[in-house]
Structure formats: structure tokens, C-alpha cells
Enzyme design. Structure first.
Site, PDB file in Angstrom:
ATOM      1  N   GLY A 236     -23.886 -15.473 -26.765  1.00  0.00           N
ATOM      2  CA  GLY A 236     -22.751 -16.336 -27.087  1.00  0.00           C
ATOM      3  C   GLY A 236     -23.113 -17.307 -28.197  1.00  0.00           C
ATOM      4  N   GLY A 237     -23.540 -18.516 -27.789  1.00  0.00           N
ATOM      5  CA  GLY A 237     -23.771 -19.615 -28.738  1.00  0.00           C
ATOM      6  C   GLY A 237     -24.595 -19.240 -29.957  1.00  0.00           C
TER       7      GLY A 237
ATOM      8  N   HIS B 255     -16.564 -10.843 -17.780  1.00  0.00           N
ATOM      9  CA  HIS B 255     -17.466 -11.902 -18.239  1.00  0.00           C
ATOM     10  C   HIS B 255     -17.433 -13.035 -17.221  1.00  0.00           C
ATOM     11  CE1 HIS B 255     -19.034 -15.278 -20.547  1.00  0.00           C
ATOM     12  NE2 HIS B 255     -19.684 -14.362 -21.252  1.00  0.00           N
TER      13      HIS B 255
ATOM     14  N   GLY C 254     -24.777 -20.300 -21.504  1.00  0.00           N
ATOM     15  CA  GLY C 254     -24.402 -21.534 -22.198  1.00  0.00           C
ATOM     16  C   GLY C 254     -25.117 -22.768 -21.670  1.00  0.00           C
TER      17      GLY C 254
ATOM     18  N   GLU D 241     -17.152 -16.101 -17.447  1.00  0.00           N
ATOM     19  CA  GLU D 241     -16.082 -17.098 -17.642  1.00  0.00           C
ATOM     20  C   GLU D 241     -14.738 -16.541 -17.167  1.00  0.00           C
ATOM     21  OE1 GLU D 241     -17.111 -17.834 -21.723  1.00  0.00           O
ATOM     22  OE2 GLU D 241     -18.996 -18.676 -20.991  1.00  0.00           O
TER      23      GLU D 241
ATOM     24  N   GLU E 250     -25.789 -10.816 -16.783  1.00  0.00           N
ATOM     25  CA  GLU E 250     -25.724 -12.185 -17.265  1.00  0.00           C
ATOM     26  C   GLU E 250     -25.697 -13.146 -16.072  1.00  0.00           C
ATOM     27  OE1 GLU E 250     -24.043 -12.428 -21.487  1.00  0.00           O
ATOM     28  OE2 GLU E 250     -22.346 -12.455 -20.143  1.00  0.00           O
TER      29      GLU E 250
ATOM     30  N   SER F 177     -28.079 -17.522 -22.680  1.00  0.00           N
ATOM     31  CA  SER F 177     -28.899 -18.432 -23.502  1.00  0.00           C
ATOM     32  C   SER F 177     -29.996 -17.710 -24.293  1.00  0.00           C
ATOM     33  CB  SER F 177     -29.492 -19.556 -22.654  1.00  0.00           C
ATOM     34  OG  SER F 177     -28.448 -20.373 -22.134  1.00  0.00           O
TER      35      SER F 177
ATOM     36  N   ASN G  80     -20.814 -12.469 -28.541  1.00  0.00           N
ATOM     37  CA  ASN G  80     -19.572 -12.901 -27.882  1.00  0.00           C
ATOM     38  C   ASN G  80     -19.198 -14.267 -28.457  1.00  0.00           C
ATOM     39  OD1 ASN G  80     -17.470 -13.615 -26.232  1.00  0.00           O
ATOM     40  ND2 ASN G  80     -18.763 -14.061 -24.449  1.00  0.00           N
ATOM     41  N   TRP G  81     -18.185 -14.282 -29.299  1.00  0.00           N
ATOM     42  CA  TRP G  81     -17.811 -15.548 -29.964  1.00  0.00           C
ATOM     43  C   TRP G  81     -16.971 -16.454 -29.057  1.00  0.00           C
ATOM     44  CZ3 TRP G  81     -15.990 -13.242 -35.348  1.00  0.00           C
ATOM     45  CH2 TRP G  81     -17.114 -12.807 -36.052  1.00  0.00           C
ATOM     46  N   LYS G  82     -16.599 -15.986 -27.887  1.00  0.00           N
ATOM     47  CA  LYS G  82     -15.764 -16.782 -26.963  1.00  0.00           C
ATOM     48  C   LYS G  82     -14.537 -17.309 -27.714  1.00  0.00           C
ATOM     49  CE  LYS G  82     -19.997 -17.907 -24.566  1.00  0.00           C
ATOM     50  NZ  LYS G  82     -20.493 -18.361 -23.313  1.00  0.00           N
TER      51      LYS G  82
HETATM   52  C1  PEP Z   1     -22.129 -15.000 -23.190  1.00  0.00           C
HETATM   53  O1  PEP Z   1     -21.131 -15.592 -23.548  1.00  0.00           O
HETATM   54  O2  PEP Z   1     -22.030 -13.842 -22.771  1.00  0.00           O
HETATM   55  C2  PEP Z   1     -23.427 -15.681 -23.255  1.00  0.00           C
HETATM   56  C3  PEP Z   1     -24.484 -15.053 -22.825  1.00  0.00           C
HETATM   57  O3  PEP Z   1     -23.424 -16.957 -23.779  1.00  0.00           O
HETATM   58  P1  PEP Z   1     -24.714 -17.811 -24.228  1.00  0.00           P
HETATM   59  O4  PEP Z   1     -25.592 -16.886 -25.067  1.00  0.00           O
HETATM   60  O5  PEP Z   1     -24.166 -18.941 -25.021  1.00  0.00           O
HETATM   61  O6  PEP Z   1     -25.426 -18.230 -22.986  1.00  0.00           O
END
Ligand code: PEP
Length: 249
Positions: free
Chosen positions: A231-232, A96, A174, A98, A168, A210, A9-11
Site C-alpha cells: 500500500g503506502g 482486502h 498501514g 479494509e 496480509e 507494511s 494497492n493505491w487505496k
Molecule cells: C495493503 O493495502 O494491502 C497494504 C499492505 O498496505 P501497507 O503496505 O500500507 O501496509
């Protein structure tokens, strides 16, 4: 053999040119591996570039990070499922954390979005998870069950089997904190029980929050996990190519 799904997930990162450059590196560093799929959720403006750059790789697929439930019309700023399909998307993230916590998306919104995704033949990847306050109050399972019922309660078995669930925990996204493999596994069992209770046994269940190169092997050692949503740690193509090759027992 387990079919593991590694979803990136590049956000709100990686524009079209950057997406093309990303896939050049990623494709050179990561050749198809049996039993593994690599999916990418770029921002909507980069879906077409990403889908083009991922072509001819059956193990790779591109999706959108969100959709609106109406197919078209006067909804400025929104992207519908049929429009995303035209751009090359084959899946959609829905609910998600966010979207839920920054933009106020409700369970009812997620229900309409799952239905819209499936009507357009997009794989719906529904994200569920509790906040820290909900976890501390011992409400994790109640929250996850409510989110599942809210989004998926009206679906028949065939439709449920086509959904992917990403567990999640909001406090792990994040933040650098992640659920222990055992914590994740316990919630995954609950999600599968919810699905089984409605006759569905095929839906894949991923963990996200994370996930990185240091913890991915321990998480994927849990057979309850069918993969990870990241994500990150998915933003650098070289590091992501390594993560997608995490050894899994
Ligand atoms: C996500 O955006 O779904 C996510 C899990 O982000 P991160 O891996 O950065 O916690």
C-alpha cells in the site's frame, strides 16, 4: 527462475491525472525485468487512465480494488466485474482487510466476488489475514483457513490455480509493523497446504503488510513468497520503481 509479482494497492489515493503522471515517472524509472511483474490497483475512477498509461508493457497490469458480484443493475455506487473489464482492469482485489473490517465484508461476500471476477476473466487476488486479537489468541491459521474455505471452497482445481492469495495480517497493514519473513513463510506454507489439499499447485501467494524498501529484500529472500502486495510504499513512483527492483535470492 521465480516469477515475482509486485502489486501496488493505491487505496483511496491517485486520481486519473495523477495516475497518468505516476506512470510517466514509473515507466521511465523501471524497464521490464525478466521474472518480475508490476501490477497496480488504483481506485476505480483511475483504472481506465492507469490501464491506458500501462499499455504496451507486458509486465504491467491494472486491476480494481473491489467489485460487486452482480454484473449490472440498480446497485448505486458499486462497480461490477464486467464494468471494470471495460475500463481496462484485468484483476480484482477481493476481501482486502479494509473491505472486511471497515465495510463489514463477509467470507460469503468474498466467495461471490471471486466467482464474479473469474466469470469476467479477471484474476482474483484474495486477501486473507488475522487481526492482532486473533493472532494473540493463537488463531492465525484457523482464521486463514476459514477465509480460504469461505471464498474458495467451492472452486475446482483449474479455478483455484487462477487465484492469487495475498496473506496480509491485519495488524501489519498501514501500521509500520510487519510479520517477520519466517512468520510470513509459515503462514504461506499453510496456505499452500490448503491449496494442495484440493489439488491446486499453481496459485501464487504474496505477502502484504507494511512492506517497504528496508524490509522487502529480507521478505523476498523467503522462497515461500511469490511477491508482495504493497500500500503506502507504492504511492511514490520513484520509490516503487526501486522496490520492484528489490534483489531476490
Ligand atoms: C495493503 O493495502 O494491502 C497494504 C499492505 O498496505 P501497507 O503496505 O500500507 O501496509
Amino acid at each position: 527462475m521465480r516469477q515475482l509479482l509486485f502489486a501496488a494497492n493505491w487505496k483511496m489515493n491517485v486520481g486519473p491525472d495523477e495516475a497518468r503522471a505516476y506512470f510517466k515517472t514509473f515507466r521511465a524509472r523501471y524497464l521490464p525485468h525478466e521474472g518480475r511483474d508490476a501490477w497496480f490497483f488504483p481506485p476505480a475512477v483511475s483504472v481506465e487512465a492507469a490501464a491506458q498509461a500501462a499499455r504496451e508493457r507486458n509486465d504491467m497490469l491494472v486491476g480494481v480494488q473491489d467489485i460487486y458480484w452482480e454484473p449490472k443493475g440498480a446497485f448505486t455506487g458499486e462497480v461490477s466485474a464486467p464494468l471494470a473489464v471495460q475500463a481496462g482492469a484485468r484483476a480484482a482485489l477481493i476481501g482486502h482487510s479494509e473491505r472486511r473490517h471497515v465495510f463489514g465484508e463477509t467470507d460469503e461476500d468474498t466467495r461471490k466476488k471471486v466467482a464474479a471476477a473469474q466469470a469476467a476473466n479477471l484474476v482474483a487476488m484474495l486477501c486473507v489475514g488475522e487481526t492482532l486479537a486473533e493472532r494473540d489468541a493463537g488463531h492465525t491459521l484457523a482464521v486463514v483457513n476459514r477465509q480460504l474455505s469461505g471464498a474458495l471452497g467451492g472452486l475446482d482445481v483449474a479455478a483455484l490455480d487462477r487465484v492469487i492469495i495475498a496473506y496480509e495480517p491485519v495488524w501489519a497493514i498501514g501500521t509500520g509493523k510487519n510479520a517477520t519473513p519466517q512468520d510470513a513463510s509459515a503462514v504461506h506454507k499453510e496456505i499452500r497446504a490448503w491449496l494442495r489439499g484440493r489439488g491446486a499447485t499453481r496459485a501464487r501467494v504474496l505477502y502484504g503488510g507494511s512492506v517497504n524498501l528496508k524490509n522487502s529484500a529480507a521478505l523476498l529472500a523467503e522462497h515461500e513468497l511469490d511477491g508482495v502486495l504493497v500500500g503506502g510504499a507504492s504511492l511514490d513512483p520513484e520509490a516503487w520503481a526501486q522496490l520492484v527492483q528489490t534483489p531476490a535470492a
